[in-house]
Design a protein around this motif. Structure first.
Motif, short mmCIF file in Angstrom:
data_model
loop_
_atom_site.label_atom_id
_atom_site.label_comp_id
_atom_site.label_asym_id
_atom_site.label_seq_id
_atom_site.Cartn_x
_atom_site.Cartn_y
_atom_site.Cartn_z
N VAL A 247 0.88 -1.13 0.08
CA VAL A 247 -0.15 0.26 0.06
C VAL A 247 0.85 1.19 0.07
O VAL A 247 2.05 1.20 0.50
CB VAL A 247 -0.85 -0.13 1.27
CG1 VAL A 247 -1.74 1.27 1.53
CG2 VAL A 247 -2.10 -0.96 1.08
N TYR A 248 0.43 2.12 -0.73
CA TYR A 248 1.20 3.35 -0.86
C TYR A 248 0.66 4.59 -0.17
O TYR A 248 -0.76 4.66 -0.32
CB TYR A 248 1.70 3.64 -2.23
CG TYR A 248 2.46 2.57 -3.07
CD1 TYR A 248 1.70 1.68 -3.93
CD2 TYR A 248 3.80 2.32 -2.66
CE1 TYR A 248 2.27 0.70 -4.47
CE2 TYR A 248 4.36 1.39 -3.31
CZ TYR A 248 3.63 0.41 -4.31
OH TYR A 248 4.38 -0.50 -4.52
N LEU A 249 1.25 5.65 0.07
CA LEU A 249 0.84 7.07 0.63
C LEU A 249 1.55 8.05 -0.05
O LEU A 249 2.52 8.37 0.06
CB LEU A 249 0.72 7.15 1.78
CG LEU A 249 0.07 8.60 2.56
CD1 LEU A 249 -1.20 8.44 2.13
CD2 LEU A 249 0.36 8.59 3.97
N GLN A 250 1.12 8.67 -1.26
CA GLN A 250 1.79 9.71 -2.17
C GLN A 250 1.25 10.89 -1.24
O GLN A 250 0.06 11.23 -0.98
CB GLN A 250 0.95 10.00 -3.37
CG GLN A 250 1.55 10.75 -4.31
CD GLN A 250 3.14 10.52 -4.52
OE1 GLN A 250 3.59 9.51 -5.01
NE2 GLN A 250 3.73 11.66 -4.49
N MET A 251 2.10 11.55 -0.90
CA MET A 251 2.30 12.94 -0.17
C MET A 251 2.65 14.07 -1.09
O MET A 251 3.89 14.24 -1.22
CB MET A 251 2.79 12.59 1.20
CG MET A 251 2.44 11.60 2.09
SD MET A 251 3.28 11.54 3.56
CE MET A 251 5.15 11.46 3.26
#
Length: 120
Positions: A78-82
């Motif tokens: 899972v990714y979190l693009q910030m």
């Protein structure tokens, strides 16, 4: 069950980072993956979540429109693009099995997290 965070670093305000949360061992697609963060001297807070099976997402107001949670097709990361990072985003970021609203499960425990530092 283990979730391992990575991808943190030092970035200037306005910059971007992409965090990863890799699952090892058994995965629980019926649960969401929540992103949490803890800034120095502050309590840990819920930031965002993505439903692992359906792709539904939830964001707290402070990151809505700037952070994007996603998952890979194999459903093991899972990714979190910030984006548009602010100094107040500086914190250690963690991922955990949770509900979409950020309620933790007992499927896993806190890992080491990944440090995100945003300079002004």
């Amino acid at each position: 069950v283990q979730l391992v965070e990575s991808g943190g670093g030092l970035v200037q305000a306005g910059g971007s980072l992409r965090l990863s949360c890799a699952a090892s061992g058994r995965t629980y697609s019926a649960y969401a993956i929540g992103w949490f963060r803890q800034a120095p001297g502050k309590e840990r807070e819920f930031v965002a979540a993505i439903d692992w099976s359906g792709g539904s997402t939830y964001y707290v107001d402070s990151v809505k429109g700037r952070f994007i949670a996603s998952r890979d097709n194999a459903k093991t990361t899972v990714y979190l693009q910030m984006n548009s990072l602010r100094p107040e985003d500086t914190a250690v970021y963690y991922c955990r099995y949770a509900t979409l609203s950020g309620i933790l499960t007992d499927l896993d425990s806190w890992g080491q997290g990944t440090q995100v530092t945003v300079s002004s």
